[in-house]
Design a protein around this motif. Structure first.
Motif, PDB file in Angstrom:
ATOM      1  N   HIS A   1       0.826  -1.211   0.000  1.00 18.25           N
ATOM      2  CA  HIS A   1       0.000   0.000   0.000  1.00 18.25           C
ATOM      3  C   HIS A   1       0.857   1.256   0.000  1.00 18.25           C
ATOM      4  O   HIS A   1       0.576   2.205  -0.722  1.00 18.25           O
ATOM      5  CB  HIS A   1      -0.933  -0.015   1.214  1.00 18.25           C
ATOM      6  N   ALA A   2       1.888   1.269   0.813  1.00 18.37           N
ATOM      7  CA  ALA A   2       2.709   2.475   0.892  1.00 18.37           C
ATOM      8  C   ALA A   2       3.717   2.518  -0.249  1.00 18.37           C
ATOM      9  O   ALA A   2       3.827   3.514  -0.966  1.00 18.37           O
ATOM     10  CB  ALA A   2       3.417   2.538   2.238  1.00 18.37           C
TER      11      ALA A   2
ATOM     12  N   ARG B   1       3.878   1.257  -3.217  1.00 13.70           N
ATOM     13  CA  ARG B   1       3.413   1.523  -4.569  1.00 13.70           C
ATOM     14  C   ARG B   1       3.239   3.028  -4.792  1.00 13.70           C
ATOM     15  O   ARG B   1       3.545   3.559  -5.849  1.00 13.70           O
ATOM     16  CB  ARG B   1       2.095   0.792  -4.798  1.00 13.70           C
ATOM     17  N   ASN B   2       2.766   3.714  -3.764  1.00 14.61           N
ATOM     18  CA  ASN B   2       2.596   5.159  -3.891  1.00 14.61           C
ATOM     19  C   ASN B   2       3.927   5.897  -3.823  1.00 14.61           C
ATOM     20  O   ASN B   2       4.049   7.001  -4.344  1.00 14.61           O
ATOM     21  CB  ASN B   2       1.683   5.673  -2.781  1.00 14.61           C
TER      22      ASN B   2
ATOM     23  N   ILE C   1       1.995   2.533 -12.400  1.00 16.54           N
ATOM     24  CA  ILE C   1       2.075   2.529 -10.941  1.00 16.54           C
ATOM     25  C   ILE C   1       0.897   3.287 -10.349  1.00 16.54           C
ATOM     26  O   ILE C   1       0.228   2.824  -9.447  1.00 16.54           O
ATOM     27  CB  ILE C   1       3.400   3.176 -10.468  1.00 16.54           C
ATOM     28  N   ASN C   2       0.639   4.456 -10.870  1.00 20.70           N
ATOM     29  CA  ASN C   2      -0.424   5.284 -10.311  1.00 20.70           C
ATOM     30  C   ASN C   2      -1.440   5.647 -11.395  1.00 20.70           C
ATOM     31  O   ASN C   2      -1.164   6.490 -12.242  1.00 20.70           O
ATOM     32  CB  ASN C   2       0.170   6.546  -9.691  1.00 20.70           C
ATOM     33  N   PRO C   3      -2.615   5.015 -11.357  1.00 20.53           N
ATOM     34  CA  PRO C   3      -3.607   5.218 -12.417  1.00 20.53           C
ATOM     35  C   PRO C   3      -4.068   6.669 -12.529  1.00 20.53           C
ATOM     36  O   PRO C   3      -4.559   7.077 -13.574  1.00 20.53           O
ATOM     37  CB  PRO C   3      -4.759   4.308 -11.996  1.00 20.53           C
ATOM     38  N   LYS C   4      -3.895   7.421 -11.452  1.00 25.28           N
ATOM     39  CA  LYS C   4      -4.310   8.816 -11.483  1.00 25.28           C
ATOM     40  C   LYS C   4      -3.515   9.589 -12.538  1.00 25.28           C
ATOM     41  O   LYS C   4      -4.040  10.461 -13.210  1.00 25.28           O
ATOM     42  CB  LYS C   4      -4.068   9.427 -10.099  1.00 25.28           C
TER      43      LYS C   4
ATOM     44  N   ARG D   1      -2.180   8.225 -15.236  1.00 23.77           N
ATOM     45  CA  ARG D   1      -2.550   7.715 -16.547  1.00 23.77           C
ATOM     46  C   ARG D   1      -3.696   8.519 -17.153  1.00 23.77           C
ATOM     47  O   ARG D   1      -3.719   8.800 -18.334  1.00 23.77           O
ATOM     48  CB  ARG D   1      -2.973   6.252 -16.392  1.00 23.77           C
ATOM     49  N   ASN D   2      -4.659   8.876 -16.302  1.00 24.61           N
ATOM     50  CA  ASN D   2      -5.864   9.511 -16.839  1.00 24.61           C
ATOM     51  C   ASN D   2      -5.729  11.005 -17.034  1.00 24.61           C
ATOM     52  O   ASN D   2      -6.641  11.647 -17.514  1.00 24.61           O
ATOM     53  CB  ASN D   2      -7.045   9.240 -15.902  1.00 24.61           C
TER      54      ASN D   2
END
Lengths: 329, 335
Positions: B251-252, B254-255, B328-331, B333-334
């Motif tokens: 959880h940590a 990956r961010n 890593i972070n879908p945020k 990507r979008n």
């Protein structure tokens, strides 16, 4: 036997400038199927006391209690591993900021199913079905699709619903909701509170609602515990509390509700909750209390009788008037 | 995602031309005449000089030389080294696998140790392990590489005799495989002991080359983790009753990976560009040493060709890093 019983819980943080006592001798009793609120302004130790119960405080915190038992387990002499078997399953918690409480890197479905994987024997298919069921339970439309959504694709209200789904995954006996609506729009606030109370009724779990908003309390819970500066100052049924608050702090909080204001100017409580360096002698509320006298400022008060709401006050109020005054003088 | 990659590829175009121009100009700005260097101490007659200049195309105006160079690139011709008379691309490709093999080993080692070390340090912030690790990282980062390499050679090669001193392979074997990776080719050759020899030759240069990236990755992981560990979603993960390994490691971490991947990308770039010191000390036949030699010889074609290929590789690494951000972070990507 109460579901959660806490006697004389204190939490101290060691900081670079010495020890700070965030929670100071709190008692909490929660029966199964209970619906209670812990109320107090920022810094009154509401969240910290519940985080202590969950075992989520950082290692700088020292927790002491005479009794801290949940569902027959003594939480004090539990190892971290034993504690992890309980939290997230029998006792779960939701937080103030739903948007930042969900991990942005994982889908909502993954985060819900993770709890199920940890605490239940369900297989992959079973977890998927249970997750869909939970999403429906908390009123998220198109659950199959939303399970694959990432947190940033959900609104604040939806995020909090997902958080609730996650907390309810293993049918907890106790749900602690730490200011669950503070970060949400007013209209969404009402929906989430309604959802929480109806879920509480349906599932029969106990619910502790931590809030600073007396308005929220009035509409939601059965029993209220008021905290101030890490101490419990009053505990009453919600109706009685609104009718006849016994502690001056409770009375002042209620008077500050816009709905109950009678004058043109909204009454406020002057000053702030004392911090690490400005803890007063005697009654902690005395510097802000409009009834305080020299005795209050010198001697620590003791709890009043249950009829007086266990008020931590030398002169608990009765219908707005201090009692016991003559005894002291 | 596809649109993202395409738009990133478009930005390659100006960068590519920029690199051609800079590499073309820089080597020519250096004092020293390639023909005179080639001729050595005895020098050349003026007639011979002009003849050679014409042969190498140095008599043409500078802009024409650049245009010719560009035209060559688009025909897949990076020019011919006028020292070795071999095509630059062939020279590069003959040496690059050695550099690549060493770089891959070094960065793998740095990642495998650096990230876990950083995570453990962050979780145990302020405690003994944290302080010990950060001190070690600082030492690793500031140590002169050549000194560190020599120290290891003295201890492990000369002293204990555990590893060979230099080179890629024991002279007992002749390995000329299809991949150019000595370890893989040795394995494919089926010769007994060849693989072991290749690996033992890799160990010290890998450690030396990994030292600085390892220190950077460990420190970056630690600071990124410290930031992330205070986030609400980490508390949520702990509130689920998840084990610390899963909370911190998944959880940590990956961010926290975004800045870590950035420094890994940058490290890969510098490693591929040739670890000149490491390659020199261990007589590792990679492109780092070749580039330096080419610069000393004012081998214009080799330097500009080599720089160009390295620049393209670095651009590809950067693109990979950008794509990894999204994974890593879908945020991101979008956006």
């Amino acid at each position: 036997m109460p579901l959660l019983e806490i006697r004389n819980l204190s939490v101290e943080f060691s900081t670079t400038s010495g020890k700070f006592r965030a929670v100071d001798g709190i008692d909490v009793t929660v029966e199964p199927n209970d619906l209670m609120a812990i109320v107090g302004e920022s810094g009154s130790g509401k969240s910290v006391s519940m985080l202590a119960v969950m075992g989520l405080l950082p290692w700088t915190a020292t927790i002491t209690a005479d009794v801290m038992a949940f569902n027959g387990h003594d939480l004090r002499d539990m190892t971290a591993k034993q504690r992890r078997r309980i939290i997230g399953r029998d006792m779960s918690m939701i937080f103030q900021e739903p948007m930042s409480s969900l991990n942005p890197c994982f889908t909502v479905g993954f985060q819900i199913k993770e709890s199920l994987k940890k605490h239940t024997d369900l297989d992959r298919k079973g977890r998927q079905n249970r997750a869909i069921e939970l999403m429906q339970l908390v009123g998220i439309p198109a659950p199959e699709k939303r399970l694959n959504a990432f947190p940033h694709q959900l609104s604040g209200g939806m995020s909090q619903r997902a958080m609730i789904a996650m907390a309810l995954a293993c049918e907890p006996k106790l749900l602690i909701a730490d200011e669950p609506t503070t970060a949400l729009d007013v209209t969404i606030q009402a929906q989430i509170l309604e959802l929480l109370t109806s879920l509480q009724e349906e599932t029969g779990m106990a619910l502790i609602l931590i809030t600073h908003d007396m308005g929220v309390v009035a509409e939601t819970v059965r029993r209220v515990q008021v905290q101030y500066a890490g101490q419990k100052v009053e505990e009453q049924e919600v109706g009685a509390l609104f009718d006849d608050p016994h502690h001056p702090y409770t009375a002042a909080l209620l008077a500050a509700l816009p709905e109950r204001a009678t004058e043109r100017r909204l009454p406020t409580i002057p000053g702030v909750v004392p911090g690490q360096f400005d803890r007063p002698q005697g009654c902690l509320f005395s510097p802000r209390c409009r009834f305080a006298n020299a005795h209050c400022k010198a001697v620590e008060p003791v709890q009043a009788s249950p009829e007086m709401g266990l008020a931590l006050c030398h002169y608990p109020l009765s219908h707005g008037e201090p009692t016991n005054r003559e005894k002291a003088s | 995602m596809l649109r993202f990659v395409l738009s990133r590829l478009l930005t390659f175009v100006p960068t590519f031309f920029g690199v051609t121009l800079v590499s073309f100009a820089f080597i020519r700005l250096l004092p020293g005449d390639p023909i005179q260097l080639l001729a050595g101490e005895r020098g050349v007659s003026e007639a011979r000089y002009n003849e050679l200049a014409e042969q190498f195309g140095f008599d043409a105006p500078i802009w024409k030389q650049y245009i010719d160079y560009l035209i060559g690139i688009f025909q897949g011709d990076l020019g011919t080294s006028f020292v070795t008379k071999r095509p630059v691309l062939d020279e590069f490709m003959a040496l690059f696998p050695a550099t690549l093999e060493l770089s891959i080993c070094a960065i793998t080692l740095a990642i495998l140790i650096g990230i876990p070390a950083g995570v453990i340090a962050a979780v145990n912030r302020g405690k003994f392990f944290d302080q010990a690790l950060m001190t070690t990282a600082l030492v690793g980062y500031s140590m002169p590489i050549f000194w560190w390499a020599l120290l290891l050679i003295i201890v492990f090669s000369s002293g204990l005799g555990w590893t060979p001193v230099s080179g890629r392979m024991s002279l007992m074997y002749f390995i000329d495989g299809p991949t150019g990776f000595m370890t893989i080719d040795a394995l494919l050759s089926g010769e007994e002991g060849a693989f072991k020899s290749a690996v033992s030759h890799l160990i010290l240069p890998t450690i030396v080359l990994a030292t600085i990236p390892l220190a950077i990755i460990a420190r970056q992981t630690r600071s990124a983790m410290l930031e992330v560990l205070g986030e609400d979603y980490v508390r949520t993960a702990r509130a689920k009753g998840l084990a610390p390994l899963r909370v911190n490691g998944m959880h940590a971490l990956r961010n926290a990976l975004i800045p870590v991947v950035t420094v890994i990308g940058l490290s890969v770039g510098t490693l591929l560009a040739g670890a000149i010191l490491t390659e020199t000390i261990f007589s590792w036949p990679g492109i780092g040493k070749w580039m330096v030699d080419s610069i000393f010889r004012r081998d214009y074609q080799a330097v500009q060709g080599g720089l160009l290929i390295i620049a393209v590789i670095v651009m590809i690494v950067n693109l990979t890093v950008d794509i990894l951000y999204g994974l890593i972070n879908p945020k991101i990507r979008n956006r």
